[in-house]
Motif scaffolding. Structure first.
Motif, mmCIF file in Angstrom:
data_model
loop_
_atom_site.group_PDB
_atom_site.id
_atom_site.type_symbol
_atom_site.label_atom_id
_atom_site.label_comp_id
_atom_site.label_asym_id
_atom_site.label_seq_id
_atom_site.Cartn_x
_atom_site.Cartn_y
_atom_site.Cartn_z
ATOM 1 N N PHE A 25 0.731 -0.969 -0.017
ATOM 2 C CA PHE A 25 -0.100 -0.002 -0.146
ATOM 3 C C PHE A 25 0.725 1.315 0.062
ATOM 4 O O PHE A 25 0.421 2.266 -0.678
ATOM 5 N N ALA A 26 2.087 1.309 0.785
ATOM 6 C CA ALA A 26 2.940 2.522 0.654
ATOM 7 C C ALA A 26 3.502 2.762 -0.663
ATOM 8 O O ALA A 26 3.595 3.718 -1.161
ATOM 9 N N VAL A 27 3.718 1.474 -1.491
ATOM 10 C CA VAL A 27 4.501 1.775 -2.641
ATOM 11 C C VAL A 27 3.311 2.454 -3.548
ATOM 12 O O VAL A 27 3.653 3.227 -4.436
ATOM 13 N N THR A 28 2.292 1.788 -3.480
ATOM 14 C CA THR A 28 0.805 2.285 -4.582
ATOM 15 C C THR A 28 0.841 3.765 -3.972
ATOM 16 O O THR A 28 0.439 4.661 -5.092
ATOM 17 N N ARG A 29 0.867 4.070 -2.760
ATOM 18 C CA ARG A 29 0.588 5.412 -2.365
ATOM 19 C C ARG A 29 1.568 6.545 -3.158
ATOM 20 O O ARG A 29 1.242 7.490 -3.349
ATOM 21 N N VAL A 98 5.436 3.724 4.831
ATOM 22 C CA VAL A 98 5.321 2.763 5.389
ATOM 23 C C VAL A 98 5.044 3.086 6.835
ATOM 24 O O VAL A 98 4.240 2.580 7.778
ATOM 25 N N SER A 99 5.941 3.888 7.449
ATOM 26 C CA SER A 99 6.056 4.310 8.807
ATOM 27 C C SER A 99 4.716 5.266 9.223
ATOM 28 O O SER A 99 4.180 5.218 10.437
ATOM 29 N N MET A 198 6.685 12.721 3.196
ATOM 30 C CA MET A 198 5.453 12.236 3.758
ATOM 31 C C MET A 198 4.970 12.308 5.238
ATOM 32 O O MET A 198 3.845 12.504 5.524
ATOM 33 N N VAL A 199 6.038 12.357 6.088
ATOM 34 C CA VAL A 199 5.854 12.210 7.335
ATOM 35 C C VAL A 199 5.776 13.638 7.964
ATOM 36 O O VAL A 199 5.561 13.576 9.133
ATOM 37 N N SER A 200 6.268 14.437 7.182
ATOM 38 C CA SER A 200 6.286 15.877 7.877
ATOM 39 C C SER A 200 5.240 16.483 8.075
ATOM 40 O O SER A 200 5.075 17.090 9.382
ATOM 41 N N PRO A 201 3.998 16.452 7.577
ATOM 42 C CA PRO A 201 2.828 17.093 7.701
ATOM 43 C C PRO A 201 2.136 16.327 9.167
ATOM 44 O O PRO A 201 1.500 16.989 9.731
ATOM 45 N N VAL A 202 2.661 14.954 9.301
ATOM 46 C CA VAL A 202 2.282 14.574 10.810
ATOM 47 C C VAL A 202 3.278 14.660 11.867
ATOM 48 O O VAL A 202 2.757 14.860 12.926
#
Length: 523
Positions: A25-29, A98-99, A198-202
């Motif tokens: 799912f991470a690769v698809t995203r 993934v994380s 991708m993890v910066s907004p979180v």
């Protein structure tokens, strides 16, 4: 927290990170988001099934993993400065995704109830609407602190940020200190969150958690001074019953809290204005408007005036660029920008602003059409560029495609925003029915009269996949019998773009509209 809950959470995070489904799912995203067809820092593209399968298998190997330096890009700002963006390569973006499976549910559960920035199912309109509701009552607080941190994502201390992030500390430390590559040289990273990952907004909002408790000072000051707070991404609005409390108590506490994290308040964006003067927050301006004959002042929310002049500036620029071309080259780049501006301000009092902007647009387009046809009469130019329509206002259509330039008064709809509940959690199954009901309400409110009736007839779901249709999702009008002349409601159905393609290849029975059900599922 129950005994052993921390270790159990670590084991669950490890299972999710190493699961094959999570990696796929991470690769698809990563491969389906915008910009994936452009080579990144490593000049690589995952555009074939073989490359995607290889990427899924490699994402499960974390031993010896070392991220590559980020590519530094600069984006110009309205004030003339440059905003730095750090773009990670495809390899690191996939591991970020993934994380994100374990990091986002934890961040959503522990976030403050009135924090609306960078969170799923929440919008900037929720923050501005909540601020308006806090100040609209006659007994509401009169002291206002509209603040914003100065470069929060660029200056937050790495040592402090690593503490509240619940993930592998070694991997997190390597992500935050991976370095930046700019013009062939690699520079070390000493502070800040890389903007572009991708993890910066979180991770960024998690660095602001606890700011409300520090500003309140506890339950007793919160009740005595009527302190409330509303927070967006890095901007916030704090109210109290007096301006002295905001200036002498709340602001120093927030300044001390941010200083411990390596951030300071912006001296230009942080103000304590009177409510009659108004304050700019979350893209809107909230102020009390005086009324005649001794009538109490009324609180109004209008578009932020600093952003209104961008519409004439954009139109002037496009008119100069499209000099001598067709109206299509003028309409195509302006329609998405104006639609976004009108949708972001449609829940405020924007009628006068839209009317003035439409008047300016008409005058500027008339001048553009006159300069394009200098040897034609005014009647000929009006018939060609602004063809009259019975019972309708002026239009500026493109002769070849038939599309016309959007008018702000018609694009923005005036209904009040449907604010979600502050404790709703999209990762909690108990809130699933409520969130689906709210998504259907938002989709119906943002649609035209015909489309709202069709969504009501479909109970807010796609007839093919039975998924709830989102408010921002583009929809296609599908004729179930294949005849485009049959425009009665029983022959029409709204489908997403992928479902519309399937509807043309699937039999007619797959697009049969079910009967609306009662209860929470009723749109």
């Amino acid at each position: 927290m129950p005994a052993g809950a921390g270790r159990k959470g670590k084991r669950l995070r490890s299972l999710v990170v190493h699961a094959v489904a999570a990696r796929a799912f991470a690769v698809t995203r990563v491969t389906e988001q915008a910009g994936t067809k452009t080579p990144g820092v490593e000049n690589d593209l995952w555009d074939t099934p073989e490359k995607n399968a290889t990427a899924v298998s490699r994402r499960g190997q974390w031993r010896g993993y070392r991220p590559r330096p980020l590519q530094r890009l600069s984006m110009p700002q309205k004030n003339g400065t440059q905003r730095p963006l750090s773009m990670p390569p495809m390899e690191d973006r996939a591991r970020h995704a993934v994380s994100l499976h374990t990091l986002q549910p934890r961040a959503e559960t522990t976030a403050a109830p009135h924090a609306y920035g960078c969170r799923p199912t929440r919008r900037c309109a929720d923050a501005s609407d909540h601020g308006w509701k806090v100040l609209r009552q006659p007994t509401s607080a009169t002291g206002i602190l509209a603040g914003e941190s100065a470069g929060f994502c660029d200056h937050i201390a790495l040592a402090w940020l690593e503490k509240p992030i619940p993930m592998n500390q070694r991997v997190l430390s390597t992500w935050l200190s991976s370095g930046v590559s700019e013009r062939g040289a690699v520079f070390p990273t000493t502070a800040g969150v890389p903007q572009g990952g991708m993890v910066s907004p979180v991770m960024s909002p998690m660095g602001l958690d606890g700011l409300a408790d520090v500003g309140h000072g506890g339950i007793w000051p919160h009740r005595v001074h009527q302190i409330t707070d509303v927070r967006g991404a890095d901007d916030f609005l704090v109210t109290a019953h007096a301006r002295a409390v905001v200036a002498e108590t709340v602001r120093p506490s927030i300044h001390t809290c941010l200083a411990a994290r390596g951030v300071r308040l912006s001296p230009h964006q942080t103000v304590i204005p009177p409510l009659s003067q108004g304050c700019d927050c979350f893209g809107q301006t909230i102020r009390t408007s005086a009324r005649p004959h001794g009538t109490p002042a009324q609180l109004q929310m209008t578009p932020r005036q600093a952003r209104v002049p961008t519409i004439p500036a954009q139109l002037n620029t496009r008119c100069h660029q499209a000099a001598g071309t067709t109206p299509t080259h003028l309409i195509a780049p302006l329609n998405p920008v104006w639609r976004g501006w009108a949708n972001s301000h449609r829940h405020s009092i924007c009628g006068d602003t839209c009317a003035h902007r439409d008047s300016f647009v008409w005058r500027r387009l008339s001048r553009w059409a006159t300069l394009r046809h200098p040897h034609k009469t005014g009647r000929w130019i009006a018939q060609r560029s602004f063809p009259p329509q019975r019972g309708a206002s002026w239009r500026f259509p493109a002769p070849t495609t038939g599309t016309h330039l959007l008018r702000l008064q018609e694009t923005g709809k005036p209904p009040r925003h449907i604010q979600g509940k502050s404790d709703a959690n999209p990762f909690d199954p108990c809130w699933e029915a409520y969130l689906q009901y709210r998504d259907r309400q938002v989709a119906v409110q943002a649609s035209s009269a015909l489309r709202a009736k069709l969504l009501h007839q479909q109970t807010g779901r796609c007839p093919l996949c039975r998924q709830v249709i989102q408010g921002e999702e583009p929809l296609a009008l599908h004729h179930r019998d294949g005849t485009h002349q049959h425009n009665r409601r029983e022959h029409l159905v709204l489908l997403p773009p992928n479902g519309h393609r399937q509807g043309h290849s699937a039999p007619d029975s797959t697009t049969t509209v079910p009967r609306p059900s009662r209860g929470v599922g009723h749109a």
